[in-house]
Write an enzyme that holds these catalytic residues in place. Structure first.
Site, PDB file in Angstrom:
ATOM      1  N   ARG A  89      50.246  -5.778  34.799  1.00 44.39           N
ATOM      2  CA  ARG A  89      51.266  -6.292  33.869  1.00 44.39           C
ATOM      3  C   ARG A  89      51.712  -7.681  34.301  1.00 44.39           C
ATOM      4  NH1 ARG A  89      56.920  -3.591  35.618  1.00 44.39           N
ATOM      5  NH2 ARG A  89      56.369  -2.998  37.729  1.00 44.39           N
ATOM      6  N   LYS A 109      55.534 -11.614  35.160  1.00 49.99           N
ATOM      7  CA  LYS A 109      55.433 -10.179  35.421  1.00 49.99           C
ATOM      8  C   LYS A 109      56.145  -9.433  34.296  1.00 49.99           C
ATOM      9  CE  LYS A 109      56.531  -6.941  39.174  1.00 49.99           C
ATOM     10  NZ  LYS A 109      57.081  -6.873  40.555  1.00 49.99           N
ATOM     11  N   ASP A 121      51.879   0.074  29.871  1.00 47.54           N
ATOM     12  CA  ASP A 121      52.180  -0.791  28.725  1.00 47.54           C
ATOM     13  C   ASP A 121      52.203  -2.274  29.085  1.00 47.54           C
ATOM     14  OD1 ASP A 121      54.489  -0.927  30.194  1.00 47.54           O
ATOM     15  OD2 ASP A 121      55.809  -0.138  28.624  1.00 47.54           O
ATOM     16  N   ARG A 173      57.579 -15.144  38.767  1.00 45.45           N
ATOM     17  CA  ARG A 173      57.688 -15.156  40.215  1.00 45.45           C
ATOM     18  C   ARG A 173      56.786 -16.223  40.802  1.00 45.45           C
ATOM     19  NH1 ARG A 173      55.528  -9.326  42.423  1.00 45.45           N
ATOM     20  NH2 ARG A 173      53.382  -9.787  41.900  1.00 45.45           N
ATOM     21  N   ASP A 245      48.184  -3.080  48.790  1.00 44.69           N
ATOM     22  CA  ASP A 245      48.176  -4.006  47.648  1.00 44.69           C
ATOM     23  C   ASP A 245      49.501  -4.750  47.525  1.00 44.69           C
ATOM     24  OD1 ASP A 245      48.828  -1.193  46.955  1.00 44.69           O
ATOM     25  OD2 ASP A 245      49.448  -2.048  45.052  1.00 44.69           O
ATOM     26  N   ASN A 246      50.506  -4.327  48.284  1.00 49.35           N
ATOM     27  CA  ASN A 246      51.787  -5.022  48.278  1.00 49.35           C
ATOM     28  C   ASN A 246      52.017  -5.754  49.596  1.00 49.35           C
ATOM     29  OD1 ASN A 246      52.299  -4.025  45.705  1.00 49.35           O
ATOM     30  ND2 ASN A 246      53.392  -2.228  46.468  1.00 49.35           N
TER      31      ASN A 246
HETATM   32  P1  AMP Z   1      53.417  -1.651  42.030  1.00 45.14           P
HETATM   33  O1  AMP Z   1      53.893  -0.305  42.449  1.00 45.14           O
HETATM   34  O2  AMP Z   1      54.436  -2.450  41.261  1.00 45.14           O
HETATM   35  O3  AMP Z   1      52.817  -2.436  43.149  1.00 45.14           O
HETATM   36  O4  AMP Z   1      52.272  -1.395  40.954  1.00 45.14           O
HETATM   37  C1  AMP Z   1      51.076  -0.740  41.281  1.00 45.14           C
HETATM   38  C2  AMP Z   1      50.052  -1.038  40.206  1.00 45.14           C
HETATM   39  O5  AMP Z   1      50.453  -0.519  38.935  1.00 45.14           O
HETATM   40  C3  AMP Z   1      49.791  -2.512  39.999  1.00 45.14           C
HETATM   41  O6  AMP Z   1      48.420  -2.654  39.778  1.00 45.14           O
HETATM   42  C4  AMP Z   1      50.598  -2.831  38.772  1.00 45.14           C
HETATM   43  O7  AMP Z   1      50.081  -3.944  38.088  1.00 45.14           O
HETATM   44  C5  AMP Z   1      50.444  -1.550  37.951  1.00 45.14           C
HETATM   45  N1  AMP Z   1      51.562  -1.342  37.019  1.00 45.14           N
HETATM   46  C6  AMP Z   1      52.837  -1.052  37.323  1.00 45.14           C
HETATM   47  N2  AMP Z   1      53.578  -0.916  36.207  1.00 45.14           N
HETATM   48  C7  AMP Z   1      52.773  -1.131  35.164  1.00 45.14           C
HETATM   49  C8  AMP Z   1      52.949  -1.139  33.718  1.00 45.14           C
HETATM   50  N3  AMP Z   1      54.111  -0.889  33.154  1.00 45.14           N
HETATM   51  N4  AMP Z   1      51.841  -1.380  32.968  1.00 45.14           N
HETATM   52  C9  AMP Z   1      50.645  -1.630  33.524  1.00 45.14           C
HETATM   53  N5  AMP Z   1      50.438  -1.643  34.847  1.00 45.14           N
HETATM   54  C10 AMP Z   1      51.472  -1.399  35.665  1.00 45.14           C
HETATM   55 MG    MG Z   2      52.206  -4.147  43.514  1.00 45.33          MG
END
Ligand code: AMP
Ligand code: MG
Length: 465
Positions: A89, A109, A121, A173, A245-246
């Protein structure tokens, strides 16, 4: 004035399998919440009118020179490997070089789906956008390497989450890069040696220009992350989702989802509602980051001609990390009790204070800020402490400089989000103003330094989705 962003993009010159070209999806009626003019100036960005900023930072118009991409990456999430994550996203608009010659990514983002959305979404709602804005800017003011917030807009669209229909928002960001440990894992998992080498060359020239070998690079990332996590611990910060990944290669904090600052001190504090086992608890962070660096080391092995030698060298580099973190911990917590250069034998004094704070259920931030503590439980400790301070000068200035009065407390963030949902953005603005000078006393903002009242305590936080 017209918005002008002097893009100078390099990631898009990398091979096609590093990313997917993808434009943001337009939103109904973008409105600007905030534009970070100071940061924009540092980034050589010429701001435009409010409607223009809203249109650009929602993704409705593409500023000249933008070349939006969603990045490919993989990652270990809570210990399990996901070979394909990627920006689900987010849209990287491009890169700029700041007034000091440093390169930065500018990324939207919540700007719509990408090929990596996996059924999501592609959107974000207002709460997590404001939370990331405030917490990342507060981290910056605290002196902790972090991604920053350039802009926040509402989209005029609704976003549907468990708790119903919510106002959509987009955060812009800024980060030194969005290259993660998981980016290396992505190519290593595919056995794509060429791509891995290209990524390494790019990451070295961008972040660690002095490095010549994978081992030197690994060591540089380990050093940066050791210092970062040491700094997190020193302010009571809990990242909450330290998946690979973070975890950045640059050594910046990134991905403010369920993160939180501790109020009451307890070493095993967890806020994230998805971290049921406490993998990313406050004092586990120093262990998890070493594990994450071991994943980076494993990915880099693919590039090494002599595997046995590389395993020995990489293992040694990773095994050195706990000592590095301990060194930062000692230095930073030493300063928090007024010592210019804490020595290993000072560790006992610091841990004794933390033990009493645990027993007393003391507020982490205020306990350090208000040293010496007057309660009877601390009297024995205070005596030893004062004895140790005899050989130090400039103690009170050091205490003030090392111990913030203001951190983004969870209950204040929640209250700020509730107000914003009701259309009142004044608490958001006020938090930003006060948190931009966290080490100053600011008597008019005393209410923001108070721990939560019983009814205000936030027990858990949620991933920003
Ligand atoms: P995060 O926990 O924010 O590091 O997200 C983990 C993964 O889920 C990343 O690849 C994000 O891009 C994806 N992601 C999180 N929320 C959404 C969303 N609402 N729609 C699509 N991808 C998402
Ligand atoms: Mg992430």
């Amino acid at each position: 004035m017209t918005l002008k962003i002097p893009f100078d993009n390099t990631y898009t010159r990398l091979p096609q399998r590093f990313f997917s070209r993808q434009n943001p999806t337009p939103v109904a009626s973008p409105a600007l919440i905030r534009f970070n003019t100071e940061l924009a100036t540092e980034l050589n960005i010429t701001p435009g009118t409010k409607p223009e900023l809203a249109a650009a930072f929602s993704g409705n118009i593409l500023p000249e020179g933008a070349a939006p991409i969603a990045l490919a990456y993989a990652g270990h999430q809570f210990g399990g490997f996901s070979p394909q994550l990627g920006d689900g996203r987010a849209h990287l608009l491009g890169e700029v070089v700041d007034t000091k010659g440093k390169r930065f990514d500018i990324q939207l983002k919540g700007s719509g789906p990408t090929p990596w959305s996996r059924g999501g979404d592609g959107r974000a709602w207002l709460g997590p956008v404001l939370r990331e804005y405030v917490v990342s800017e507060s981290m910056h003011a605290l002196g902790i390497p972090t991604s920053r917030a350039l802009a926040a807009v509402t989209t005029g669209d609704r976003v549907f989450r468990e708790n119903g229909a919510l106002p959509g928002a987009v955060l812009t960001r800024v980060a030194a890069s969005h290259i993660r440990v998981g980016t290396f894992e992505y190519f290593a998992a595919r056995g794509d040696k060429d791509a891995l080498q290209t990524l390494l060359d790019h990451a070295i020239s961008r972040h660690y220009p002095g490095c010549e070998t994978p081992l030197e690079f690994l060591t540089a990332v380990i050093r940066a992350q050791a210092e970062l996590v040491g700094k997190w611990l020193s302010v009571g910060f809990i990242h909450g989702v330290m998946n690979t990944d973070n975890t950045t290669i640059s050594g910046e904090t990134i991905d403010y989802g369920p993160c939180a600052f501790m109020d009451v001190y307890h070493p095993q504090t967890v806020f994230s509602s998805i971290d049921a086992r406490g993998r990313y608890a406050y004092d586990n962070q120093a262990h998890v980051i070493v594990w994450n660096m071991a994943q980076l080391a494993s990915a880099l092995l693919l590039l090494m001609p002599d595997q046995d030698q590389a395993i020995r060298d990489f293992t040694e580099a990773v095994h050195a990390m706990p000592g590095l973190i301990e060194g930062h911990w000692l230095r930073l917590f030493g300063r928090k009790i007024g010592l210019e250069d804490a020595r290993p034998e000072d560790k006992a004094l610091i841990t004794r204070l933390l033990d009493i704070m645990t027993d007393e259920k003391a507020d982490f931030t205020n306990s350090f800020r208000n040293l010496p503590l007057e309660e009877p439980a601390y009297s024995g400790w205070t005596t030893s402490w004062q004895a140790r301070l005899k050989s130090e000068t400039g103690v009170s200035a050091r205490l003030q400089a090392a111990n913030p009065a203001f951190i983004p407390r969870n209950h204040r963030i929640e209250q700020m989000i509730d107000a914003a949902l009701a259309g009142d953005f004044k608490p958001f603005e006020r938090l930003l103003t006060v948190l931009s000078r966290p080490y100053e006393s600011q008597p008019e903002a005393q209410d923001l330094s108070r721990p939560p009242q019983p009814g205000e305590v936030v027990e858990s936080t949620f991933c920003g989705t």
